[in-house]
Scaffold this motif. Structure first.
Motif, mmCIF file in Angstrom:
data_model
loop_
_atom_site.group_PDB
_atom_site.id
_atom_site.type_symbol
_atom_site.label_atom_id
_atom_site.label_comp_id
_atom_site.label_asym_id
_atom_site.label_seq_id
_atom_site.Cartn_x
_atom_site.Cartn_y
_atom_site.Cartn_z
ATOM 1 N N TRP A 54 0.813 -1.212 0.000
ATOM 2 C CA TRP A 54 0.000 0.000 0.000
ATOM 3 C C TRP A 54 0.847 1.262 0.000
ATOM 4 C CZ3 TRP A 54 0.181 3.138 4.362
ATOM 5 C CH2 TRP A 54 0.549 2.554 5.562
ATOM 6 N N ILE A 55 2.167 1.090 -0.041
ATOM 7 C CA ILE A 55 3.066 2.254 -0.066
ATOM 8 C C ILE A 55 3.643 2.468 -1.467
ATOM 9 C CG2 ILE A 55 5.219 3.197 0.851
ATOM 10 C CD1 ILE A 55 4.526 1.759 3.488
ATOM 11 N N ASP A 56 4.366 1.477 -1.989
ATOM 12 C CA ASP A 56 5.022 1.620 -3.296
ATOM 13 C C ASP A 56 5.201 0.238 -3.905
ATOM 14 O OD1 ASP A 56 6.435 2.409 -5.509
ATOM 15 O OD2 ASP A 56 8.303 2.728 -4.442
ATOM 16 N N ALA A 57 4.167 -0.236 -4.578
ATOM 17 C CA ALA A 57 4.136 -1.635 -4.984
ATOM 18 C C ALA A 57 4.284 -1.891 -6.472
ATOM 19 C CB ALA A 57 2.824 -2.244 -4.506
ATOM 20 N N ASP A 58 4.608 -0.900 -7.259
ATOM 21 C CA ASP A 58 4.596 -1.080 -8.712
ATOM 22 C C ASP A 58 5.454 -2.254 -9.175
ATOM 23 O OD1 ASP A 58 2.862 1.033 -8.857
ATOM 24 O OD2 ASP A 58 4.385 2.491 -9.452
ATOM 25 N N GLU A 59 6.701 -2.308 -8.745
ATOM 26 C CA GLU A 59 7.587 -3.406 -9.180
ATOM 27 C C GLU A 59 7.126 -4.749 -8.630
ATOM 28 O OE1 GLU A 59 10.093 -3.546 -11.469
ATOM 29 O OE2 GLU A 59 9.343 -1.543 -11.903
ATOM 30 N N ALA A 60 6.711 -4.769 -7.372
ATOM 31 C CA ALA A 60 6.244 -6.016 -6.762
ATOM 32 C C ALA A 60 5.019 -6.550 -7.498
ATOM 33 C CB ALA A 60 5.930 -5.789 -5.289
ATOM 34 N N LEU A 61 4.081 -5.673 -7.807
ATOM 35 C CA LEU A 61 2.862 -6.109 -8.496
ATOM 36 C C LEU A 61 3.148 -6.551 -9.925
ATOM 37 C CD1 LEU A 61 0.405 -3.454 -7.085
ATOM 38 C CD2 LEU A 61 0.440 -5.907 -6.559
ATOM 39 N N LYS A 62 4.102 -5.915 -10.565
ATOM 40 C CA LYS A 62 4.512 -6.326 -11.907
ATOM 41 C C LYS A 62 5.120 -7.741 -11.854
ATOM 42 C CE LYS A 62 7.534 -4.867 -15.675
ATOM 43 N NZ LYS A 62 8.528 -3.883 -16.085
ATOM 44 N N THR A 63 5.981 -7.978 -10.877
ATOM 45 C CA THR A 63 6.586 -9.299 -10.710
ATOM 46 C C THR A 63 5.511 -10.344 -10.430
ATOM 47 O OG1 THR A 63 8.652 -8.356 -9.901
ATOM 48 C CG2 THR A 63 8.220 -10.655 -9.336
ATOM 49 N N LEU A 64 4.592 -10.029 -9.523
ATOM 50 C CA LEU A 64 3.540 -10.981 -9.148
ATOM 51 C C LEU A 64 2.643 -11.353 -10.321
ATOM 52 C CD1 LEU A 64 2.645 -9.729 -5.610
ATOM 53 C CD2 LEU A 64 3.236 -12.075 -6.236
ATOM 54 N N ARG A 65 2.367 -10.400 -11.180
ATOM 55 C CA ARG A 65 1.533 -10.678 -12.367
ATOM 56 C C ARG A 65 2.117 -11.849 -13.160
ATOM 57 N NH1 ARG A 65 -2.119 -7.814 -15.015
ATOM 58 N NH2 ARG A 65 -1.733 -5.928 -13.813
ATOM 59 N N GLY A 66 3.423 -11.892 -13.301
ATOM 60 C CA GLY A 66 4.073 -12.967 -14.046
ATOM 61 C C GLY A 66 4.222 -14.266 -13.270
ATOM 62 N N LEU A 67 3.991 -14.229 -11.957
ATOM 63 C CA LEU A 67 4.158 -15.419 -11.130
ATOM 64 C C LEU A 67 2.865 -16.195 -10.896
ATOM 65 C CD1 LEU A 67 6.552 -14.055 -8.355
ATOM 66 C CD2 LEU A 67 7.138 -15.526 -10.296
ATOM 67 N N LEU A 68 1.725 -15.545 -11.140
ATOM 68 C CA LEU A 68 0.446 -16.207 -10.876
ATOM 69 C C LEU A 68 -0.005 -17.062 -12.057
ATOM 70 C CD1 LEU A 68 -1.648 -13.410 -9.134
ATOM 71 C CD2 LEU A 68 -0.558 -15.391 -8.082
ATOM 72 N N GLU A 69 -0.667 -18.155 -11.723
ATOM 73 C CA GLU A 69 -1.329 -18.958 -12.741
ATOM 74 C C GLU A 69 -2.438 -18.104 -13.356
ATOM 75 O OE1 GLU A 69 -2.709 -22.285 -10.471
ATOM 76 O OE2 GLU A 69 -0.722 -23.201 -10.377
ATOM 77 N N PRO A 70 -2.972 -18.493 -14.525
ATOM 78 C CA PRO A 70 -4.019 -17.676 -15.165
ATOM 79 C C PRO A 70 -5.209 -17.357 -14.253
ATOM 80 C CG PRO A 70 -3.219 -19.321 -16.694
ATOM 81 C CD PRO A 70 -2.553 -19.619 -15.370
ATOM 82 N N ASP A 71 -5.578 -18.263 -13.374
ATOM 83 C CA ASP A 71 -6.699 -18.001 -12.455
ATOM 84 C C ASP A 71 -6.209 -17.709 -11.035
ATOM 85 O OD1 ASP A 71 -5.776 -20.552 -11.981
ATOM 86 O OD2 ASP A 71 -7.753 -21.435 -11.698
ATOM 87 N N GLY A 72 -4.935 -17.352 -10.899
ATOM 88 C CA GLY A 72 -4.352 -17.107 -9.586
ATOM 89 C C GLY A 72 -4.812 -15.799 -8.967
#
Length: 169
Positions: free
Chosen positions: A100-118
């Motif tokens: 909730w502070i500065d998550a842009d890079e973390a959220l970008k990384t997570l997008r590539g780590l989740l399964e399609p329905d993750g």
């Protein structure tokens, strides 16, 4: 082992079926990992934390599951975490303020780590209930700006606990 209420409450709301590969971000001493592992049948858990000390504590608490291959613990920040071939049905974090502070890079990384329905589940226990609305608003704005859709928001009735579940758009 004393289980903090925020961890039990969060793990109970993840909707673990038992066969997923799950990512815990900022797992600390490994108590949440132990709770997740108790719900897994054929699934696996990967836990990451920036702190070597936290990883060693989690390793000591969950060494049987790590030796059995049900748990992999890695000292890493989410922004530069390389999961190899692993993809996750659930990624979760408890009290990781980065989101909730500065998550842009973390959220970008997570997008590539989740399964399609993750899904990504973020839980917080602020010092007072009066902070829940502020944290929720900041978290929602960060997630939506980064291209995530909020699926569910829950607050505990008995304690200042917040859970926000999101999926990539």
């Amino acid at each position: 082992m004393k289980i903090p209420e925020r961890l039990a409450w969060t793990i109970d709301r993840l909707g673990i079926a038992g066969n997923e590969t799950i990512l815990e971000i900022g797992g600390g001493r490994g108590i949440a990992a132990a709770l997740v592992l108790s719900k897994l049948t054929t699934g696996r858990l990967v836990g990451i934390d920036r702190s070597d000390t936290a990883i060693e504590a989690a390793r000591a608490l969950n060494e049987i599951d790590e030796r059995a291959g049900r748990l992999r613990l890695i000292q890493a920040a989410i922004e530069n975490f390389d999961a190899g071939a692993d993809r996750f049905g659930i990624a979760f974090a408890v009290n990781v303020n980065l989101f909730w502070i500065d998550a842009d890079e973390a959220l970008k990384t997570l997008r590539g780590l989740l399964e399609p329905d993750g899904r990504l589940a973020l839980a917080y226990e602020p010092p007072s209930a009066s902070q829940i609305d502020s944290i929720s608003a900041k978290l929602r704005a960060r997630l939506e700006t980064a291209g995530w859709r909020i699926r569910r928001v829950e607050e505990a009735k008995h304690a200042p606990l917040l859970l926000m579940v999101a999926i990539p758009r």
